[in-house]
Design an enzyme around this catalytic site. Structure first.
Site, mmCIF file in Angstrom:
data_model
loop_
_atom_site.group_PDB
_atom_site.id
_atom_site.type_symbol
_atom_site.label_atom_id
_atom_site.label_comp_id
_atom_site.label_asym_id
_atom_site.label_seq_id
_atom_site.Cartn_x
_atom_site.Cartn_y
_atom_site.Cartn_z
ATOM 1 N N ASP A 51 0.870 -1.172 0.000
ATOM 2 C CA ASP A 51 0.000 0.000 0.000
ATOM 3 C C ASP A 51 0.911 1.226 0.000
ATOM 4 O OD1 ASP A 51 -2.284 1.746 0.526
ATOM 5 O OD2 ASP A 51 -1.440 1.895 2.544
ATOM 6 N N ASP A 86 -1.622 -0.724 6.037
ATOM 7 C CA ASP A 86 -1.830 -0.156 7.371
ATOM 8 C C ASP A 86 -3.248 0.321 7.625
ATOM 9 O OD1 ASP A 86 -1.613 2.180 5.639
ATOM 10 O OD2 ASP A 86 -1.463 3.332 7.496
ATOM 11 N N ASP A 133 -7.089 -1.438 3.421
ATOM 12 C CA ASP A 133 -6.188 -2.510 3.011
ATOM 13 C C ASP A 133 -6.650 -3.885 3.503
ATOM 14 O OD1 ASP A 133 -4.397 -0.659 1.847
ATOM 15 O OD2 ASP A 133 -3.493 -0.273 3.809
#
Length: 638
Positions: A332, A531, A535
């Site tokens: 990410d 995080d 996600d």
């Protein structure tokens, strides 16, 4: 030695005490037999059998009657009792000593394995002693020392210099440096000031801190670590499950072969019944898969303990195995490859007066809660600028903010928002377009009837991110992708600076999960690092999911298989190396265990191996395999 000390010794090392008593009895029985005191020897040796073999007999019979299965403990006891019966029948009393030595070596092996496992678990148990039992609560200006369990959300506590932080909290007053090595594996102290979060079990430096409790003490980071590691110790990875299934079938096969081996040789090979039974007993011992059973779990638990020391939390042994098999990794962007905090990157001011540019922007943005405004105000404070409070401040969502400063109209926002009121210089447009191509957000600032300048703001890349990507490529992970909901321009700018050439931009949470599925079709084992809540679907889909422990949301921390406690991406390389080492050691252990069993079987059929020597070889290989697994307790040298 006091009775309390003896009780504690027995409680902490019961297997070692049992083996010690058994050793004394076996020695006394052997000495009595060699001195010609047969009666005394036959009186002592049964106690050695009972004391040394009780635990194994109990476990073996429990497995037999409750689970209708056979295990190696029962095979050992059968072999020892068989040696004793054979010795009495043939009046070869040395066989009784052989059986006692078998039980003794088995007991010593069990004690050594217990000690080895205690070493593995010691690192985990040490976590539980990191937090103090009491805290200094501040109430109405007075300091009270109360149990940590009585703290509630909203309480304020004082942490003096040199003290351990009793529970997670946020700094509301003070400045200090904290040693977080016990939690995150960071070797250097970390600066903490107002607004920063601190973790239970970290060691305060020279400054006093006042913290506010923002979550229950039982939910603090170190308690979550303890619970997750304890859970990891109880879960059995697929490789160990396979070995356990194999062991059950293997034990049955050994019993069947043992029965054939104990009955056919006198008829087919002309052996005596005594020699046949004795070799059968040796066969039952050397063919038992003890070393094979110890080939995996000590290794994986050692790896989990090693990772915990380095700030890498593996939730179970399965993930330690899988991380070593990863072929592709997806990251990410925001909060993972970047810090997730906006910062002023560049400024261009009319007449080079950046102070005036920042002062006017801060006068408006100090009344805004927008992240862009916070970044501008923070930069103005870093420049130690002073500004008056703007009046009649109004924010227009998605456009900008206006107000009155010293009787003049001030504006901060997008170009389209500003140009409706004043003329914008073409030179500033050129710089603005260039910075936007680099992935920055541009804020225009006007005061009165003129443009003061532009400010470029961007999310900052983590300092260690580029180096971490380089190291991952050096490990042979050539496919590294970046997944983001951001626009293509910003995504490509960040990815290019990090050396990532596989970019997926403009993604919704479900889109990220779909990308992971596509990568799995191509690379099979794919890791995802993230995080945020957005996600979570991708993390749940990935073969191995990795969360950032400090910035990660609670949902992500629960979803992820591995947690990087200090948000240090360079630890990902260490985790992969640790996973690969665990795979190598497990394979080495399995090959060694099987090879030693084969060698002992050949020696039994072709040589003149004795029962104690067979036991020594069998149990010795088990101990060696266990100690081999403990190699993972040593830190990986990179």
């Amino acid at each position: 030695m006091s009775s309390t000390t003896v009780q504690n010794l027995v409680k902490e090392h019961p297997d070692a005490i049992t083996a010690g008593i058994c050793a004394v009895l076996v020695f006394c029985g052997w000495l009595s037999l060699n001195l010609g005191w047969l009666g005394l020897s036959l009186l002592i040796l049964p106690f050695a059998y009972v004391i040394g073999g009780y635990a194994s007999a109990r476990d073996g019979l429990t497995t037999l009657f409750q689970e209708k299965d056979l295990d190696v403990d029962l095979l050992m006891i059968v072999a020892a009792l068989g040696a004793a019966i054979l010795g009495l029948w043939q009046q070869k009393y040395s066989y009784i000593i052989d059986g006692a030595v078998l039980i003794l070596i088995f007991a010593i092996s069990g004690a050594l394995e217990s000690y080895a496992m205690q070493r593995t678990e010691r690192s985990i148990r040490a976590l539980m002693s990191l937090t103090p039992d009491t805290a200094r609560r501040l109430l109405n200006g007075l300091e009270q020392i109360i149990p940590v369990a009585q703290l509630q959300i909203g309480d304020q506590i004082l942490v003096k210099p040199g003290e351990l932080v009793p529970t997670d909290g946020k700094v509301v007053k003070g400045y200090s440096t904290l040693n977080q090595a016990s939690i995150t594996g960071e070797s250097l102290p970390v600066e903490k000031t107002v607004g920063d979060e601190v973790f239970a079990g970290t060691l305060n430096g020279n400054g006093a801190l006042i913290l506010t409790i923002h979550q229950p003490p039982e939910s603090n980071l170190i308690q979550r670590v303890i619970r997750l590691v304890e859970q990891a110790q109880t879960e059995t990875p697929p490789s160990q499950q396979f070995i356990e299934r194999f062991e059950r079938g293997y034990a049955k096969v050994i019993v069947i072969i043992g029965l054939l081996f104990g009955t056919l040789p006198p008829f087919l090979l002309g052996w005596t019944w005594a020699d046949t039974i004795y070799k059968t007993l040796i066969f039952l011992v050397v063919a038992s898969p003890c070393a094979l059973m110890a080939a995996i779990m000590p290794t994986l638990l050692s790896g989990i303990a090693n990772g915990a020391r380095q700030g890498i939390l593996f939730k179970n042994g399965t993930q330690l195995e899988k991380i070593g098999q990863v072929k592709a990794i997806a990251f990410d962007k925001t909060g993972t490859l970047t810090t997730g905090k906006l910062e002023v990157m560049q400024m261009m001011a009319l007449n080079q007066d950046e102070a005036e540019l920042l002062r006017v922007a801060a006068a408006l943005e100090s009344l805004s809660e927008h992240p862009i405004g916070e970044a501008i105000v923070q930069t103005a404070r870093q420049h130690k600028l002073q500004w008056k409070q703007a009046e009649q401040v109004q924010a227009q969502i998605g456009k900008g903010i206006t107000g009155v400063l010293d009787g003049k109209r001030a504006m901060v926002g997008k170009a389209t928002f500003i140009q409706d009121q004043i003329h914008l210089d073409e030179t500033f447009f050129q710089y603005s377009q260039q910075w936007e191509k680099e992935g920055k957000t541009i804020v225009w600032v006007a005061y009165g009837d003129k443009l003061l300048g532009i400010i470029a703001i961007a999310d900052t890349v983590r300092p260690t991110a580029a180096k971490a990507i380089v190291h991952l490529k050096q490990l042979g992970i050539s496919t590294i992708a970046m997944l983001t909901g951001d626009n293509e321009q910003t995504a490509h700018s960040i990815a290019y600076s990090l050396g990532i050439n596989r970019i997926y931009a403009g993604l919704l949470p479900e889109d990220k999960a779909q990308v992971i599925r596509q990568l799995q079709k191509q690379y099979t084992t794919v890791a995802m690092v993230g995080d945020g809540i957005n996600d979570a679907p991708a993390l749940a889909t990935a073969s191995v999911s990795i969360a950032m422990g400090t910035t990660g949301s609670d949902v992500v921390l629960e979803t992820a298989d591995i947690v990087l406690m200090a948000d240090r991406l360079e630890k990902l390389e260490y985790a992969i190396r640790l996973g690969r080492r665990s795979q190598r050691i497990v394979k080495q252990n399995i090959i060694f265990a099987l090879g030693f069993i084969v060698l002992l079987l050949i020696a039994n059929f072709t040589g003149n191996i004795t029962l104690p020597l067979g036991v020594l070889g069998h149990e010795g290989s088990t101990v060696l395999v266990t100690l081999s697994g403990l190699r993972l307790l040593r830190n990986e040298q990179t």
